[in-house]
Scaffold this motif. Structure first.
Motif, PDB file in Angstrom:
ATOM      1  N   PRO A  79       0.805  -1.229   0.000  1.00  0.00           N
ATOM      2  CA  PRO A  79       0.000   0.000   0.000  1.00  0.00           C
ATOM      3  C   PRO A  79       0.835   1.274   0.000  1.00  0.00           C
ATOM      4  CG  PRO A  79      -0.022  -1.015   2.178  1.00  0.00           C
ATOM      5  CD  PRO A  79       0.665  -1.983   1.259  1.00  0.00           C
ATOM      6  N   GLU A  80       2.114   1.187   0.343  1.00  0.00           N
ATOM      7  CA  GLU A  80       2.950   2.387   0.364  1.00  0.00           C
ATOM      8  C   GLU A  80       3.494   2.745  -1.013  1.00  0.00           C
ATOM      9  OE1 GLU A  80       6.031   1.892   3.212  1.00  0.00           O
ATOM     10  OE2 GLU A  80       4.701   2.145   4.939  1.00  0.00           O
ATOM     11  N   ILE A  81       3.435   1.811  -1.940  1.00  0.00           N
ATOM     12  CA  ILE A  81       3.964   2.052  -3.292  1.00  0.00           C
ATOM     13  C   ILE A  81       2.853   2.639  -4.164  1.00  0.00           C
ATOM     14  CG2 ILE A  81       4.811   0.928  -5.384  1.00  0.00           C
ATOM     15  CD1 ILE A  81       6.376  -0.979  -3.633  1.00  0.00           C
ATOM     16  N   GLU A  82       3.170   3.764  -4.800  1.00  0.00           N
ATOM     17  CA  GLU A  82       2.183   4.483  -5.600  1.00  0.00           C
ATOM     18  C   GLU A  82       2.313   4.199  -7.093  1.00  0.00           C
ATOM     19  OE1 GLU A  82       3.627   8.199  -4.511  1.00  0.00           O
ATOM     20  OE2 GLU A  82       2.821   8.182  -2.476  1.00  0.00           O
ATOM     21  N   GLU A  83       3.520   3.908  -7.546  1.00  0.00           N
ATOM     22  CA  GLU A  83       3.730   3.700  -8.975  1.00  0.00           C
ATOM     23  C   GLU A  83       4.893   2.740  -9.194  1.00  0.00           C
ATOM     24  OE1 GLU A  83       3.894   6.345 -13.109  1.00  0.00           O
ATOM     25  OE2 GLU A  83       3.752   7.319 -11.145  1.00  0.00           O
ATOM     26  N   ILE A  84       4.808   1.978 -10.269  1.00  0.00           N
ATOM     27  CA  ILE A  84       5.846   1.021 -10.647  1.00  0.00           C
ATOM     28  C   ILE A  84       6.194   1.299 -12.104  1.00  0.00           C
ATOM     29  CG2 ILE A  84       6.442  -1.429 -10.843  1.00  0.00           C
ATOM     30  CD1 ILE A  84       3.849  -1.871  -9.033  1.00  0.00           C
ATOM     31  N   ASP A 140      -7.708  -3.768 -10.520  1.00  0.00           N
ATOM     32  CA  ASP A 140      -7.767  -3.063  -9.238  1.00  0.00           C
ATOM     33  C   ASP A 140      -7.872  -1.554  -9.397  1.00  0.00           C
ATOM     34  OD1 ASP A 140      -5.273  -2.460 -10.177  1.00  0.00           O
ATOM     35  OD2 ASP A 140      -4.184  -3.000  -8.354  1.00  0.00           O
ATOM     36  N   GLY A 141      -8.011  -1.076 -10.637  1.00  0.00           N
ATOM     37  CA  GLY A 141      -8.134   0.353 -10.882  1.00  0.00           C
ATOM     38  C   GLY A 141      -6.830   1.036 -11.227  1.00  0.00           C
ATOM     39  N   SER A 142      -5.706   0.315 -11.148  1.00  0.00           N
ATOM     40  CA  SER A 142      -4.418   0.909 -11.496  1.00  0.00           C
ATOM     41  C   SER A 142      -4.371   1.207 -12.996  1.00  0.00           C
ATOM     42  CB  SER A 142      -3.269  -0.036 -11.127  1.00  0.00           C
ATOM     43  OG  SER A 142      -3.255  -0.302  -9.742  1.00  0.00           O
ATOM     44  N   ARG A 143      -3.597   2.249 -13.340  1.00  0.00           N
ATOM     45  CA  ARG A 143      -3.507   2.660 -14.744  1.00  0.00           C
ATOM     46  C   ARG A 143      -2.206   2.154 -15.351  1.00  0.00           C
ATOM     47  NH1 ARG A 143      -4.532   8.711 -17.242  1.00  0.00           N
ATOM     48  NH2 ARG A 143      -3.830   8.275 -19.355  1.00  0.00           N
ATOM     49  N   LEU A 144      -2.324   1.521 -16.513  1.00  0.00           N
ATOM     50  CA  LEU A 144      -1.176   0.945 -17.210  1.00  0.00           C
ATOM     51  C   LEU A 144      -0.869   1.773 -18.452  1.00  0.00           C
ATOM     52  CD1 LEU A 144       0.842  -1.457 -17.787  1.00  0.00           C
ATOM     53  CD2 LEU A 144      -1.035  -2.474 -19.105  1.00  0.00           C
ATOM     54  N   HIS A 145       0.415   2.085 -18.642  1.00  0.00           N
ATOM     55  CA  HIS A 145       0.868   2.756 -19.857  1.00  0.00           C
ATOM     56  C   HIS A 145       2.105   2.023 -20.362  1.00  0.00           C
ATOM     57  CE1 HIS A 145       1.525   5.945 -22.771  1.00  0.00           C
ATOM     58  NE2 HIS A 145       2.797   5.962 -22.414  1.00  0.00           N
ATOM     59  N   SER A 157       8.855  -0.078 -22.343  1.00  0.00           N
ATOM     60  CA  SER A 157       8.727   0.820 -21.187  1.00  0.00           C
ATOM     61  C   SER A 157       7.332   0.658 -20.601  1.00  0.00           C
ATOM     62  CB  SER A 157       8.959   2.272 -21.617  1.00  0.00           C
ATOM     63  OG  SER A 157       8.692   3.158 -20.547  1.00  0.00           O
ATOM     64  N   VAL A 158       7.273   0.330 -19.317  1.00  0.00           N
ATOM     65  CA  VAL A 158       5.999   0.029 -18.665  1.00  0.00           C
ATOM     66  C   VAL A 158       5.832   0.918 -17.432  1.00  0.00           C
ATOM     67  CG1 VAL A 158       4.578  -1.762 -17.590  1.00  0.00           C
ATOM     68  CG2 VAL A 158       6.183  -2.369 -19.443  1.00  0.00           C
ATOM     69  N   ASN A 159       4.679   1.555 -17.318  1.00  0.00           N
ATOM     70  CA  ASN A 159       4.320   2.339 -16.122  1.00  0.00           C
ATOM     71  C   ASN A 159       3.005   1.830 -15.574  1.00  0.00           C
ATOM     72  OD1 ASN A 159       6.245   4.385 -17.444  1.00  0.00           O
ATOM     73  ND2 ASN A 159       5.779   5.329 -15.478  1.00  0.00           N
ATOM     74  N   ILE A 160       2.967   1.572 -14.278  1.00  0.00           N
ATOM     75  CA  ILE A 160       1.725   1.184 -13.601  1.00  0.00           C
ATOM     76  C   ILE A 160       1.497   2.197 -12.488  1.00  0.00           C
ATOM     77  CG2 ILE A 160       0.477  -0.601 -12.351  1.00  0.00           C
ATOM     78  CD1 ILE A 160       2.440  -2.628 -13.584  1.00  0.00           C
ATOM     79  N   ARG A 161       0.518   3.034 -12.683  1.00  0.00           N
ATOM     80  CA  ARG A 161       0.172   4.019 -11.665  1.00  0.00           C
ATOM     81  C   ARG A 161      -0.980   3.461 -10.838  1.00  0.00           C
ATOM     82  NH1 ARG A 161      -0.594  10.120 -13.495  1.00  0.00           N
ATOM     83  NH2 ARG A 161       1.592   9.697 -13.987  1.00  0.00           N
ATOM     84  N   LYS A 162      -0.674   3.086  -9.622  1.00  0.00           N
ATOM     85  CA  LYS A 162      -1.666   2.428  -8.777  1.00  0.00           C
ATOM     86  C   LYS A 162      -2.734   3.411  -8.326  1.00  0.00           C
ATOM     87  CE  LYS A 162      -0.135  -0.207  -5.519  1.00  0.00           C
ATOM     88  NZ  LYS A 162       0.678  -0.646  -4.367  1.00  0.00           N
ATOM     89  N   PHE A 163      -3.945   2.878  -8.177  1.00  0.00           N
ATOM     90  CA  PHE A 163      -5.007   3.683  -7.593  1.00  0.00           C
ATOM     91  C   PHE A 163      -4.940   3.493  -6.083  1.00  0.00           C
ATOM     92  CE2 PHE A 163      -9.317   4.453  -6.054  1.00  0.00           C
ATOM     93  CZ  PHE A 163      -9.555   5.699  -6.589  1.00  0.00           C
ATOM     94  N   VAL A 164      -4.213   4.399  -5.440  1.00  0.00           N
ATOM     95  CA  VAL A 164      -4.043   4.319  -3.992  1.00  0.00           C
ATOM     96  C   VAL A 164      -5.128   5.168  -3.337  1.00  0.00           C
ATOM     97  CG1 VAL A 164      -2.457   4.654  -2.068  1.00  0.00           C
ATOM     98  CG2 VAL A 164      -1.568   4.047  -4.312  1.00  0.00           C
TER      99      VAL A 164
END
Length: 419
Positions: A79-84, A140-145, A157-164
């Motif tokens: 839960p502390e991680i916001e983006e990967i 889970d609502g996270s956004r993938l780019h 190149s992969v970005n996962i912006r979590k829905f925190v």
């Protein structure tokens, strides 16, 4: 082949044979893996196969590999991680509490591609040489780019912006220290009164979270239509229709852009319209909708509230040569009521830096603005401005003078005047 790999292979085979969908029945998947681990431990007792030293760890790793997203799953669960994000298979980064850090996760090209394919499986979106970019939403609502070569130099190149979901209301934002109670009370009143709000800020400043919190203040009797590139907003309201854009097909047909969604939303009996983020010519359609008396909100990338207003005067020009400043500038002045600007400091904390009102007056090509709340030092304090449409607050049963004028706040400039 080590113990974990053997159990994983057996698990994949059983999932295929029994037709189990881990996303639909995760509990059955966990039971199956637990049984496989226990069975493997019994078989390895003879010494013919490698022993399992930590059965719980192996069970979790196998579940992540088969039902989750492998080495990325622990980051998604944290839960502390916001983006990967993955710059290359051997360089996986995460953002924790606003600060980026390089992880110890080591992948390979094939694994990255497999992970992306699994993430896109339920989204209906694709990525290939003809479409080297993709935006999608995970379950889970996270956004993938994702961006692939040859747009990128070599690796995917992969970005996962979590829905925190750290905040669900303006009161939660006050508790988190994102803004003071006086500012929260005003924003809540502005939403109830039906003012048009723009939420501005940089990347990862908390714009979507603020938009969610503002939307939570919408009266429950209202019908809300949302338009987004990918689904991110989660509104706790009873009457909501959410729409997202669509990529073109392999034949290049069927694309649905954000501008089309805004137009369609006006045909759906909206009482409030929310656009997830305005980037291009859809700003014109949103302004026209807001100018017609339909309350709305949106987010916008900008470095300040003033720059957000300037940007809103520029983006509609992308809609065509027949759209000019003489039309756009007064339309922005008449349509936008309040701009909320957020920033993220070096420590990763997200805060409201200013709240600006747009009274509706234009001098030349410059739209006048008034500071409702402004940052002084490290505090958001009451400015000397007042919002437009005082009569809307009165009609909603809100005493604007009592709300914004107090012992430490700016007095109302028109004493004795009741709108």
């Amino acid at each position: 082949m080590d113990a974990r790999a053997r159990v994983e292979t057996e698990a994949r085979e059983l999932v295929r044979q029994r037709g189990i969908d881990p996303a639909v029945d995760p509990d059955q998947m966990r039971r199956l893996i637990g049984d496989l681990v226990a069975d493997y431990e019994d078989r390895s007792a003879s010494g013919a196969m490698p022993m399992i030293t930590d059965s719980a760890l192996v069970a979790r790793q196998v579940y992540d590999a088969v039902a989750g997203y492998g080495a990325l799953q622990p980051f998604l669960d944290d839960p502390e991680i916001e983006e990967i994000w993955i710059n290359e298979p051997g360089r996986v980064f995460v953002a924790r509490r606003g600060r980026s850090e390089l992880t110890t996760a080591i992948l390979d090209d094939a694994t990255v591609r497999d992970l992306v394919e699994r993430m896109l499986k339920t989204s209906g979106r694709r990525i290939d040489l003809s479409t080297p970019f993709v935006d999608a939403t995970l379950s889970d609502g996270s956004r993938l780019h994702v961006v692939i070569p040859d747009v990128t130099r070599r690796h995917w190149s992969v970005n996962i912006r979590k829905f925190v979901a750290t905040a669900h209301s303006l009161d939660h934002l006050v508790t988190l220290g994102a803004l003071p109670d006086a500012a929260a009370r005003f924003l809540e009143a502005a939403v109830v009164a039906g003012l048009n709000l723009i939420v501005a800020g940089g990347t990862q400043a908390g714009k979507t979270t603020m938009l969610n919190c503002l939307a939570a203040a919408i009266p429950p009797r209202e019908r809300v239509i949302t338009c987004e590139e990918v689904f991110e907003l989660q509104l706790p309201l009873p009457d909501v229709v959410s729409m997202q854009t669509r990529q073109p097909s392999l034949e290049g047909t069927g694309e649905i852009r954000l501008r089309r969604l805004v137009k369609e939303a006006l045909r759906m009996r909206p009482e409030r319209i929310i656009v997830g983020e305005v980037r291009q010519e859809e700003a014109l359609d949103l302004l026209i909708a807001l100018n017609s008396g339909l309350p709305g909100m949106c987010t916008l990338h900008a470095n300040s509230a003033r720059e957000a207003i300037t940007k809103l005067c520029t983006l509609p020009l992308l809609a065509g040569e027949n759209v000019g400043h003489r039309f756009v500038v007064p339309t922005v002045a008449a349509s936008v009521d309040v701009v909320v600007h957020l920033r993220r400091d070096r420590g990763g904390h997200r805060r409201v830096s200013e709240i600006v009102a747009v009274p509706g007056r234009v001098e030349g090509d410059v739209i006048e603005s008034a500071e409702l709340f402004v940052t002084r030092g490290d505090r958001l304090c009451r400015g000397d401005g007042w919002p437009p449409h005082v009569e809307r607050f009165t009609a909603a049963g809100i005493d604007l003078i009592q709300l914004l004028a107090g012992p430490e706040l700016t007095p109302y400039p028109y004493e004795g005047v009741v709108a």
